[in-house]
Motif scaffolding. Sequence first.
Motif, short mmCIF file in Angstrom:
data_model
loop_
_atom_site.label_atom_id
_atom_site.label_comp_id
_atom_site.label_asym_id
_atom_site.label_seq_id
_atom_site.Cartn_x
_atom_site.Cartn_y
_atom_site.Cartn_z
N ASN A 297 0.82 -1.20 0.00
CA ASN A 297 0.00 0.00 0.00
C ASN A 297 0.87 1.26 0.00
N ALA A 298 2.00 1.20 0.69
CA ALA A 298 2.92 2.35 0.72
C ALA A 298 3.72 2.43 -0.58
N ARG A 299 4.15 1.28 -1.08
CA ARG A 299 4.99 1.28 -2.27
C ARG A 299 4.25 1.80 -3.50
N TYR A 300 2.96 1.51 -3.59
CA TYR A 300 2.22 1.87 -4.79
C TYR A 300 1.25 3.04 -4.58
N SER A 301 1.47 3.80 -3.54
CA SER A 301 0.63 4.98 -3.33
C SER A 301 0.83 5.98 -4.46
N PRO A 302 -0.27 6.43 -5.10
CA PRO A 302 -0.15 7.40 -6.19
C PRO A 302 -0.20 8.85 -5.72
N LEU A 303 -0.22 9.06 -4.41
CA LEU A 303 -0.37 10.42 -3.88
C LEU A 303 0.87 11.26 -4.15
N VAL A 304 0.64 12.46 -4.62
CA VAL A 304 1.72 13.45 -4.73
C VAL A 304 1.74 14.20 -3.39
N ASP A 305 2.33 13.55 -2.37
CA ASP A 305 2.32 14.13 -1.04
C ASP A 305 3.66 14.78 -0.73
N GLU A 306 3.77 15.33 0.47
CA GLU A 306 5.01 16.03 0.85
C GLU A 306 6.20 15.09 0.89
N ASP A 307 5.96 13.84 1.25
CA ASP A 307 7.03 12.85 1.28
C ASP A 307 7.61 12.64 -0.10
N PHE A 308 6.74 12.52 -1.11
CA PHE A 308 7.21 12.26 -2.46
C PHE A 308 7.94 13.49 -3.04
N ILE A 309 7.38 14.67 -2.76
CA ILE A 309 8.03 15.89 -3.24
C ILE A 309 9.40 16.06 -2.58
N ALA A 310 9.48 15.78 -1.28
CA ALA A 310 10.76 15.88 -0.57
C ALA A 310 11.77 14.88 -1.12
N ASN A 311 11.28 13.71 -1.51
CA ASN A 311 12.14 12.69 -2.12
C ASN A 311 12.81 13.24 -3.38
N TYR A 312 12.02 13.88 -4.24
CA TYR A 312 12.57 14.41 -5.48
C TYR A 312 13.43 15.64 -5.25
N GLN A 313 13.12 16.40 -4.20
CA GLN A 313 14.01 17.50 -3.84
C GLN A 313 15.36 16.94 -3.42
N GLY A 314 15.34 15.82 -2.70
CA GLY A 314 16.57 15.16 -2.31
C GLY A 314 17.37 14.65 -3.50
N ASN A 333 6.91 23.10 -8.06
CA ASN A 333 6.10 23.63 -9.17
C ASN A 333 6.03 22.69 -10.36
N TRP A 334 6.84 21.65 -10.33
CA TRP A 334 6.88 20.67 -11.41
C TRP A 334 5.67 19.73 -11.38
N PHE A 335 5.12 19.51 -10.20
CA PHE A 335 4.08 18.50 -10.00
C PHE A 335 2.68 19.03 -10.35
N GLU A 336 1.85 18.13 -10.89
CA GLU A 336 0.46 18.43 -11.24
C GLU A 336 -0.46 17.46 -10.49
N PRO A 337 -0.69 17.67 -9.19
CA PRO A 337 -1.46 16.70 -8.40
C PRO A 337 -2.96 16.69 -8.70
N ARG A 338 -3.46 17.66 -9.44
CA ARG A 338 -4.91 17.76 -9.65
C ARG A 338 -5.48 16.54 -10.38
N PHE A 339 -4.70 15.92 -11.24
CA PHE A 339 -5.21 14.77 -11.98
C PHE A 339 -5.40 13.56 -11.06
N VAL A 340 -4.45 13.34 -10.15
CA VAL A 340 -4.59 12.25 -9.18
C VAL A 340 -5.77 12.53 -8.25
N GLN A 341 -5.88 13.75 -7.79
CA GLN A 341 -6.97 14.10 -6.88
C GLN A 341 -8.33 13.85 -7.52
N GLN A 342 -8.47 14.21 -8.79
CA GLN A 342 -9.72 13.97 -9.49
C GLN A 342 -9.97 12.48 -9.68
N ALA A 343 -8.93 11.73 -9.99
CA ALA A 343 -9.08 10.29 -10.18
C ALA A 343 -9.50 9.61 -8.88
N LEU A 344 -8.95 10.05 -7.76
CA LEU A 344 -9.33 9.47 -6.48
C LEU A 344 -10.82 9.69 -6.20
#
Length: 363
Positions: A297-314, A333-344
């Motif tokens: 459930n953690a490995r395949y989470s599609p959420l563009v959350d702060e953890d994922f953004i921080a990962n890419y900042q790293g 500013n690179w991320f477009e989370p609106r599509f995931v939010q709508q899909a959810l």
Amino acid sequence: MSPSALKPSTRLRRRLLLGLASVALASPLALQAQTASQLIRIGAPDFGVAGKPSPGGGLLAIVHHNKWLEEEFAKDGVKIEWNFFRGAGPAVAEALAAKQLDLVSLGDLASVLHKSRGLPTRFLLPAGRDSNSYLATAPGVEIKSWADLKGKKVAVLKGTAYQRPFDNLLASAGLGEKDLKLINMDWPGSKAAVVAGQVDATFGGADLFILKDKGVSIPLSTKGRGPGFTISSGLLATEDFVQNQPQLTQRVVRQLVRAAHWASQESNREALIKLYSDNSGSPQAVFRNDLEGENLNARYSPLVDEDFIANYQGVLDDGLKLGLVRKGFEVRNWFEPRFVQQALKELKLEQQWKARDAQGKVK
């Protein structure tokens, strides 16, 4: 009777009828504008073996194997074109720069590297989080620690997501790339080279496990090392595709979120392993080893959350520090989370995954 002799009410009715006819004629054109792309071109590194091109293990592999995108767009006459690249991330990015692709699946370093060079992409959603990497050693070569790589001939495909954890592992042992005889080699070539003893070791994904029956050992991995040593990947789209085809983009993302939901079910673990194996041609043991002990459930989470953004900042920060990336950019500013939010919302999955903060803790 001339048109000028018509009563005002008659003229008005005629104008209304003409207006309605114009709308009727314009509507197909408007619809065509929304679905002008009769072909959606998708690119990904090729992790397949035995002549089976495949994106390997991840959300895109699930969608590819089940033909969910083909089913989604069949009624509209929109075709799906799959392109798999043996040259991995650098080759995918090259095709993207040449405007030959609309959507791509890339590992974290490759996507960051090419964004920093100005490729106009938008990051739609994670396609896999925190996967591990492995060191495979040639028959007869004994490596017990990362420090033992000093002076050894090691194959790594540069410009891919594997370069960052590899360099970080070297740094943790007080080494750098200059302390090794580092060879830039693609995955098929590096596998053949390590089996033949032409290199002492190669660093890559779980597909290296297929070499164990050829006398190759897997003595080290990134498992348990935490952030900075794992790899994430995502689905990116060109800015043109997102701007000109938002409805198509939304429908693609919905199918990826559907795949994330299926993959996140512990009851589907064996089915997931079998799917990856069937789709890629690699033995089931490859994916079983990689997913052992992993929270699906953690490995395949599609959420563009702060953890994922921080990962890419790293990834960007490490890339700059290691000299792999020359120029920074605003990661958020690179991320477009609106599509995931709508899909959810559409799939009624708002409660399936929990967002994590920048420290990886559930909010």
